[in-house]
Design a protein around this motif. Sequence first.
Motif, PDB file in Angstrom:
ATOM      1  N   LEU A 108     -43.912 -74.267  12.921  1.00  0.00           N
ATOM      2  CA  LEU A 108     -44.601 -73.640  14.053  1.00  0.00           C
ATOM      3  C   LEU A 108     -45.872 -74.392  14.443  1.00  0.00           C
ATOM      4  N   GLY A 109     -46.207 -75.442  13.673  1.00  0.00           N
ATOM      5  CA  GLY A 109     -47.334 -76.286  14.063  1.00  0.00           C
ATOM      6  C   GLY A 109     -48.577 -76.188  13.200  1.00  0.00           C
ATOM      7  N   PHE A 110     -48.542 -75.391  12.134  1.00  0.00           N
ATOM      8  CA  PHE A 110     -49.699 -75.274  11.252  1.00  0.00           C
ATOM      9  C   PHE A 110     -49.649 -76.352  10.179  1.00  0.00           C
ATOM     10  N   SER A 111     -50.813 -76.713   9.623  1.00  0.00           N
ATOM     11  CA  SER A 111     -50.842 -77.758   8.600  1.00  0.00           C
ATOM     12  C   SER A 111     -50.250 -77.232   7.296  1.00  0.00           C
ATOM     13  N   GLN A 112     -49.649 -78.146   6.540  1.00  0.00           N
ATOM     14  CA  GLN A 112     -49.014 -77.788   5.264  1.00  0.00           C
ATOM     15  C   GLN A 112     -50.040 -77.186   4.306  1.00  0.00           C
ATOM     16  N   GLN A 113     -51.214 -77.829   4.209  1.00  0.00           N
ATOM     17  CA  GLN A 113     -52.232 -77.382   3.255  1.00  0.00           C
ATOM     18  C   GLN A 113     -52.734 -75.978   3.577  1.00  0.00           C
ATOM     19  N   ALA A 114     -53.066 -75.740   4.857  1.00  0.00           N
ATOM     20  CA  ALA A 114     -53.560 -74.415   5.263  1.00  0.00           C
ATOM     21  C   ALA A 114     -52.485 -73.354   5.055  1.00  0.00           C
ATOM     22  N   SER A 115     -51.241 -73.703   5.385  1.00  0.00           N
ATOM     23  CA  SER A 115     -50.121 -72.763   5.229  1.00  0.00           C
ATOM     24  C   SER A 115     -49.928 -72.386   3.770  1.00  0.00           C
ATOM     25  N   GLN A 116     -49.944 -73.393   2.875  1.00  0.00           N
ATOM     26  CA  GLN A 116     -49.750 -73.139   1.448  1.00  0.00           C
ATOM     27  C   GLN A 116     -50.869 -72.258   0.885  1.00  0.00           C
ATOM     28  N   LYS A 117     -52.108 -72.518   1.327  1.00  0.00           N
ATOM     29  CA  LYS A 117     -53.257 -71.761   0.844  1.00  0.00           C
ATOM     30  C   LYS A 117     -53.135 -70.280   1.218  1.00  0.00           C
ATOM     31  N   VAL A 118     -52.810 -70.029   2.502  1.00  0.00           N
ATOM     32  CA  VAL A 118     -52.693 -68.653   2.991  1.00  0.00           C
ATOM     33  C   VAL A 118     -51.509 -67.936   2.341  1.00  0.00           C
ATOM     34  N   VAL A 119     -50.365 -68.604   2.280  1.00  0.00           N
ATOM     35  CA  VAL A 119     -49.158 -68.001   1.694  1.00  0.00           C
ATOM     36  C   VAL A 119     -49.389 -67.688   0.213  1.00  0.00           C
ATOM     37  N   ALA A 120     -50.071 -68.574  -0.503  1.00  0.00           N
ATOM     38  CA  ALA A 120     -50.360 -68.335  -1.927  1.00  0.00           C
ATOM     39  C   ALA A 120     -51.178 -67.061  -2.111  1.00  0.00           C
ATOM     40  N   LYS A 121     -52.165 -66.843  -1.241  1.00  0.00           N
ATOM     41  CA  LYS A 121     -52.993 -65.625  -1.315  1.00  0.00           C
ATOM     42  C   LYS A 121     -52.139 -64.374  -1.067  1.00  0.00           C
ATOM     43  N   ILE A 122     -51.282 -64.457  -0.045  1.00  0.00           N
ATOM     44  CA  ILE A 122     -50.446 -63.304   0.316  1.00  0.00           C
ATOM     45  C   ILE A 122     -49.478 -62.965  -0.817  1.00  0.00           C
ATOM     46  N   VAL A 123     -48.816 -63.997  -1.352  1.00  0.00           N
ATOM     47  CA  VAL A 123     -47.825 -63.791  -2.416  1.00  0.00           C
ATOM     48  C   VAL A 123     -48.492 -63.270  -3.695  1.00  0.00           C
ATOM     49  N   LYS A 124     -49.726 -63.705  -3.942  1.00  0.00           N
ATOM     50  CA  LYS A 124     -50.451 -63.249  -5.137  1.00  0.00           C
ATOM     51  C   LYS A 124     -50.744 -61.747  -5.069  1.00  0.00           C
ATOM     52  N   THR A 125     -51.150 -61.273  -3.885  1.00  0.00           N
ATOM     53  CA  THR A 125     -51.490 -59.848  -3.744  1.00  0.00           C
ATOM     54  C   THR A 125     -50.267 -58.962  -3.522  1.00  0.00           C
ATOM     55  N   ALA A 126     -49.210 -59.535  -2.924  1.00  0.00           N
ATOM     56  CA  ALA A 126     -47.994 -58.746  -2.655  1.00  0.00           C
ATOM     57  C   ALA A 126     -46.755 -59.586  -2.965  1.00  0.00           C
ATOM     58  N   PRO A 127     -46.420 -59.735  -4.254  1.00  0.00           N
ATOM     59  CA  PRO A 127     -45.323 -60.635  -4.656  1.00  0.00           C
ATOM     60  C   PRO A 127     -43.929 -60.240  -4.170  1.00  0.00           C
ATOM     61  N   SER A 128     -43.731 -58.980  -3.777  1.00  0.00           N
ATOM     62  CA  SER A 128     -42.378 -58.558  -3.380  1.00  0.00           C
ATOM     63  C   SER A 128     -42.142 -58.635  -1.871  1.00  0.00           C
TER      64      SER A 128
END
Length: 196
Positions: free
Chosen positions: A162-182
């Motif tokens: 969708l056009g976002f940078s890999q690093q920023a995407s990984q950082k945000v997704v890691a935070k989301i998955v950490k707080t809501a793993p399911s």
Amino acid sequence: MIDYIKGEIAELTPASITVECAGVGYIASISLNTYSALNGATAAKIYVYESIREDAHVLFGFSDIHERALFLQLISVSGVGPSTARMILSSMSAKELEAAIGTENVAVVQSVKGIGAKTAQRIILDLKDKIKLTDEAGALQLPTHASLPETGREAVSALVMLGFSQQASQKVVAKIVKTAPSLPVEAIIKDALKRL
């Protein structure tokens, strides 16, 4: 103009679909709503919008004709291109968007990544008389069967497409998955779109 493509699903990601029809594979960009509707299916009928530019012919696919109609209305608004319209339809369901436009809720439309206050107001102003307001702005039903590591990887991949940078995407997704793993991949991506 292509109206629809019907055939076997050769590949399906949160950002695109490849449908094989008569030995030819057609790739189309899709919204998360279409991904949710087709996830797990082996065959599909996708309604198509063909964007023809000087440098490329791009197909946008939709699981139902209503979503395509809403997409066409969005791109009729000055300043809203096909990619922006897809981003809007990935951030909320068609019913949620229609409810936001019908009730003139600028904040909801503006919550989509890349949509400023002026664009949100223009979308509402241009479309409020064209949108039929439905009684329920029902929440999108999301599948929950994807495994955790796979959902994170798919979410990052979709955000990069969708056009976002890999690093920023990984950082945000890691935070989301950490707080809501399911969370399913679509929910992770929707949450990430609000934070990026």
